[in-house]
Design a protein around this motif. Structure first.
Motif, PDB file in Angstrom:
ATOM      1  N   UNK A  68      11.733   3.425  -0.564  1.00  0.00           N
ATOM      2  CA  UNK A  68      12.775   4.196   0.114  1.00  0.00           C
ATOM      3  C   UNK A  68      13.998   3.343   0.440  1.00  0.00           C
ATOM      4  N   UNK A  69      13.786   2.045   0.724  1.00  0.00           N
ATOM      5  CA  UNK A  69      14.888   1.245   1.263  1.00  0.00           C
ATOM      6  C   UNK A  69      15.232  -0.009   0.457  1.00  0.00           C
ATOM      7  N   UNK A  70      14.406  -0.394  -0.503  1.00  0.00           N
ATOM      8  CA  UNK A  70      14.676  -1.612  -1.262  1.00  0.00           C
ATOM      9  C   UNK A  70      14.899  -1.274  -2.732  1.00  0.00           C
ATOM     10  N   UNK A  71      15.717  -2.097  -3.392  1.00  0.00           N
ATOM     11  CA  UNK A  71      15.864  -1.974  -4.831  1.00  0.00           C
ATOM     12  C   UNK A  71      14.685  -2.623  -5.538  1.00  0.00           C
ATOM     13  N   UNK A  72      14.666  -2.585  -6.853  1.00  0.00           N
ATOM     14  CA  UNK A  72      13.516  -3.130  -7.596  1.00  0.00           C
ATOM     15  C   UNK A  72      13.241  -4.601  -7.301  1.00  0.00           C
ATOM     16  N   UNK A  73      14.293  -5.418  -7.242  1.00  0.00           N
ATOM     17  CA  UNK A  73      14.085  -6.853  -7.032  1.00  0.00           C
ATOM     18  C   UNK A  73      13.548  -7.140  -5.632  1.00  0.00           C
ATOM     19  N   UNK A  74      14.151  -6.511  -4.618  1.00  0.00           N
ATOM     20  CA  UNK A  74      13.694  -6.725  -3.247  1.00  0.00           C
ATOM     21  C   UNK A  74      12.290  -6.197  -3.031  1.00  0.00           C
ATOM     22  N   UNK A  75      12.001  -5.015  -3.599  1.00  0.00           N
ATOM     23  CA  UNK A  75      10.668  -4.437  -3.446  1.00  0.00           C
ATOM     24  C   UNK A  75       9.619  -5.306  -4.131  1.00  0.00           C
ATOM     25  N   UNK A  76       9.956  -5.830  -5.308  1.00  0.00           N
ATOM     26  CA  UNK A  76       9.004  -6.680  -6.035  1.00  0.00           C
ATOM     27  C   UNK A  76       8.688  -7.942  -5.236  1.00  0.00           C
ATOM     28  N   UNK A  77       9.722  -8.561  -4.641  1.00  0.00           N
ATOM     29  CA  UNK A  77       9.502  -9.796  -3.881  1.00  0.00           C
ATOM     30  C   UNK A  77       8.601  -9.543  -2.678  1.00  0.00           C
ATOM     31  N   UNK A  78       8.845  -8.459  -1.964  1.00  0.00           N
ATOM     32  CA  UNK A  78       8.036  -8.163  -0.782  1.00  0.00           C
ATOM     33  C   UNK A  78       6.623  -7.726  -1.168  1.00  0.00           C
ATOM     34  N   UNK A  79       6.507  -6.981  -2.268  1.00  0.00           N
ATOM     35  CA  UNK A  79       5.172  -6.574  -2.715  1.00  0.00           C
ATOM     36  C   UNK A  79       4.357  -7.794  -3.131  1.00  0.00           C
ATOM     37  N   UNK A  80       5.013  -8.790  -3.688  1.00  0.00           N
ATOM     38  CA  UNK A  80       4.310 -10.027  -4.050  1.00  0.00           C
ATOM     39  C   UNK A  80       3.760 -10.707  -2.789  1.00  0.00           C
ATOM     40  N   UNK A  81       4.554 -10.713  -1.728  1.00  0.00           N
ATOM     41  CA  UNK A  81       4.058 -11.296  -0.479  1.00  0.00           C
ATOM     42  C   UNK A  81       2.860 -10.506   0.044  1.00  0.00           C
ATOM     43  N   UNK A  82       2.894  -9.195  -0.110  1.00  0.00           N
ATOM     44  CA  UNK A  82       1.760  -8.378   0.332  1.00  0.00           C
ATOM     45  C   UNK A  82       0.488  -8.740  -0.442  1.00  0.00           C
ATOM     46  N   UNK A  83       0.647  -8.996  -1.720  1.00  0.00           N
ATOM     47  CA  UNK A  83      -0.513  -9.335  -2.545  1.00  0.00           C
ATOM     48  C   UNK A  83      -1.043 -10.731  -2.234  1.00  0.00           C
ATOM     49  N   UNK A  84      -0.140 -11.650  -1.920  1.00  0.00           N
ATOM     50  CA  UNK A  84      -0.538 -13.049  -1.721  1.00  0.00           C
ATOM     51  C   UNK A  84      -0.885 -13.354  -0.268  1.00  0.00           C
ATOM     52  N   UNK A  85      -0.111 -12.786   0.673  1.00  0.00           N
ATOM     53  CA  UNK A  85      -0.313 -13.078   2.098  1.00  0.00           C
ATOM     54  C   UNK A  85      -0.304 -11.782   2.912  1.00  0.00           C
ATOM     55  N   UNK A  86      -1.297 -10.937   2.760  1.00  0.00           N
ATOM     56  CA  UNK A  86      -1.299  -9.683   3.535  1.00  0.00           C
ATOM     57  C   UNK A  86      -1.327  -9.929   5.039  1.00  0.00           C
ATOM     58  N   UNK A  87      -1.844 -11.099   5.451  1.00  0.00           N
ATOM     59  CA  UNK A  87      -1.881 -11.403   6.883  1.00  0.00           C
ATOM     60  C   UNK A  87      -0.493 -11.630   7.465  1.00  0.00           C
TER      61      UNK A  87
END
Length: 657
Positions: free
Chosen positions: A382-401
């Motif tokens: 809803x709020x991020x473009x593809x690049x920003x969403x990809x970067x944050x989703x990567x953090x979710x996969x690597x460091x969900x904590x």
């Protein structure tokens, strides 16, 4: 805060008309009773008195009570467990360690009482999600505070019953009974009962002030205006002018200690001042100082500010100087007390609300769960473009904590915050994310001192508002303050990023955030990064600077290392002799005040020194020489001695990372 014997319960004859509430509290002691009970009520309504009476009754039945004053507890898991361990006279490292205390109790219940729970808002999620689920059978948690508990307490504790006891005003008949018990005849008691809002503290103040004024007519007014009027009468009735001054000064500080009284009232015996204040019935004696009832304190502070704003400012400035001096030499276990004392001096609502929110939380912030992935993905889309969403989703996969989720009253995800310690993140992920890569370059250009850490606040986003100011952002910022507290004293910097920094510019300036030199392009949009450098004393030093700025003072910790006895300049450190350090610190702590040579001799050389006063002049010459171009900050006061002026110290020459 060390146990039930230190609990403030107020005069026992102030408890009238609370039989139903006591019976409700007694259900905590039943085997089938609730695990948690909240007592909610406005200030002065008698929460502490009620809890004290209940726990005394419970103790007679064999129950054990551990009493904590939320104002005295560092709002971190470690701080809470340390305080609880002190109350139990044992060491507690984890909530599960409480099982041993319950075992010692055998079949008698253990009740953990947390008064002034509103002071522990930073710890709310941990108390609910970590402490309560690990409470052993036979242990109960009793919390009392001004605000209704957050929704998560009532809906999210599976298998743990939580009850709320709302403490309202006394009924007319109970208020009348209490007034008659305090010496008012029936007709006068009836007239007063209609005006005192059923508030026990208001009744106590009326009983202390109105008998000597039989013709005084109490106005029909709001509770706050009523308390202000009664407090003014209470102050006027104190015949000792020194005690009146001491009480006014006490209203601007969180806790009253002898060192603070000495700083705020030089020339007056701090022992005598402390003893005088202790005689007042509206002051509570705690192990680490005296505390004036908060309602009376606020009323006195408002009155002092209206009548004599210069004196109000003077008291706060002197208190700040003393607290900073004490905090720089305090140990880790003592640090929170001074931090909380400094926070109390700050009146800027941006800062006060960040640590001590005044409203009930409508949203709950808690660690993200694996089943939050879809909600997080929806917010990103809803709020991020593809690049920003990809970067944050990567953090979710690597460091969900690293993710915190903001939930509404029914548990729906309304937003999230991603933050982590830069040293705990995988280097490859830091390099792949354009934002954290830029922060990494900034850290390489300006390395952290050994042992210090940086917090990366990678993003907060609300489902409806995105990064814009709103309820989700406010909830995230409050949760971040808990990270600040847990990472101190090692936390040195915090980095954040915004696509549009304009809505936050005023707040960022107040808090001390500075934009980094280069923006970061993400999805074709330049993002602005900002950094908050807390300074060598971490969060505590940062708060000291905020208070200093508000009070028109300069924080000497930027240029004077009190532990190392050194001047700190941009390109060097300059050692001070013991006498040079003693003279300089005494002058700094009495900023703007003409200090005689005799006072300096007594303070630095000792009261039994018999030498010549020109010894002071020789030491001042040495200090001025080491101050170099800023030697003018120490003025000579003809016929008296010397005066330090903080405005004479240039912050641009102070050491910076």
């Amino acid at each position: 805060m060390a146990g039930l014997e230190h609990a403030f319960s107020g005069p026992d004859d102030m408890l009238v008309g609370r039989e139903t509430e006591l019976a409700h509290l007694a259900t905590l002691l039943d085997e089938t009773g609730p695990a948690v009970m909240w007592v909610q009520g406005v200030a002065g309504i008698g929460k502490s008195t009620l809890l004290g009476r209940f726990m005394r009754d419970a103790a007679r039945g064999g129950a054990r009570g551990l009493w904590l004053n939320g104002r005295e507890v560092e709002p971190t898991p470690e701080g809470f467990l340390t305080a609880l361990g002190e109350a139990a006279q044992t060491r507690l490292d984890q909530p599960r360690d409480l099982a041993e205390l319950v075992h010692v109790q055998q079949r008698a219940p253990l009740v953990i009482v947390v008064d002034a729970a509103e002071s522990l808002r930073l710890l709310d999620t941990w108390l609910r999600d970590c402490l309560v689920p690990q409470l052993p059978r036979g242990a109960r948690l009793l919390l009392a505070g001004r605000h209704w508990p957050a929704t998560g307490w009532l809906d999210g504790l599976t298998g743990r019953e939580v009850r709320v006891l709302s403490l309202g005003p006394l009924t007319m008949s109970s208020a009348l009974q209490l007034l008659e018990r305090r010496g008012f005849p029936g007709v006068q008691a009836a007239a007063l009962a209609r005006r005192l809002h059923g508030n026990p503290l208001a009744i106590q103040l009326a009983a202390a002030t109105l008998p000597a004024r039989p013709d005084f007519r109490l106005p029909e007014a709001s509770l706050q205006h009523l308390m202000d009027a009664l407090t003014d009468l209470y102050l006027a009735d104190i015949s000792d002018p020194l005690l009146r001054r001491l009480l006014e000064g006490a209203s601007v500080i969180r806790r009253i200690t002898e060192p603070l009284l000495q700083a705020m009232f030089p020339g007056i015996s701090s022992d005598d001042a402390y003893a005088r204040l202790r005689t007042l019935d509206l002051i509570e004696a705690l192990p680490d100082g005296l505390v004036l009832h908060e309602v009376v304190s606020e009323a006195l502070k408002r009155s002092l500010l209206a009548r004599d704003p210069r004196r109000h400012s003077h008291y706060r400035r002197r208190a700040w100087q003393a607290l900073v001096a004490q905090s720089t030499t305090s140990g880790r276990s003592e640090l929170w007390r001074y931090t909380a004392d400094l926070l109390y001096l700050i009146e800027n609502p941006v800062v006060r609300e960040a640590f001590f929110p005044s409203n009930r939380p409508e949203l709950v912030v808690e660690p993200a769960r694996s089943d939050d992935a879809a909600s997080l993905h929806a917010v990103l889309a809803r709020h991020e473009g593809p690049e920003g969403a990809h970067a944050l989703w990567r953090w979710w996969q690597v460091m969900p904590e690293a993710f915190l989720v903001v939930r509404d009253a029914v548990g729906r995800c309304q937003g999230f915050c991603c933050r982590f310690d830069s040293q705990q993140a995988p280097p490859g992920c830091l390099a792949d994310d354009p934002v954290t890569a830029a922060w990494g370059r900034a850290l390489r250009d300006s390395p952290l001192p050994d042992g210090q850490r940086a917090l990366f606040i990678r993003r907060w986003l609300g489902h409806d508002d995105g990064e814009c100011p709103g309820e989700v952002q406010a909830a995230c910022w409050l949760a971040l303050k808990r990270d600040y507290m847990e990472m101190r004293p090692a936390l040195r910097r915090a980095y954040l990023v915004l696509a549009d920094p304009a809505p936050y510019s005023a707040v960022a300036k107040t808090l001390g955030f500075q934009p980094l030199a280069h923006t970061v392009p993400v999805d074709g949009l330049e993002h602005t990064s900002a950094v908050l450098d807390f300074g060598p004393r971490s969060v505590d030093g940062w708060l000291a600077r905020l208070a200093a700025g508000e009070l028109g003072l300069q924080d000497d910790t930027a240029w004077l290392d009190r532990q190392a006895h050194e001047l700190v300049r941009r390109d060097r450190r300059v050692a001070l002799t013991p006498l040079e350090f003693g003279v300089l610190v005494y002058l700094v702590d009495h900023d703007g005040e003409a200090v005689s040579r005799t006072r300096l001799l007594e303070a630095v050389w000792g009261s039994d020194y018999q030498g010549w006063s020109n010894k002071v002049d020789a030491v001042v010459v040495g200090v001025r020489r080491k101050l170099g171009e800023e030697a003018s900050c120490i003025e000579t006061v003809t016929g008296v001695g010397y005066r330090f002026l903080s405005t004479g110290i240039s912050q641009s020459e102070c050491a910076r990372p």
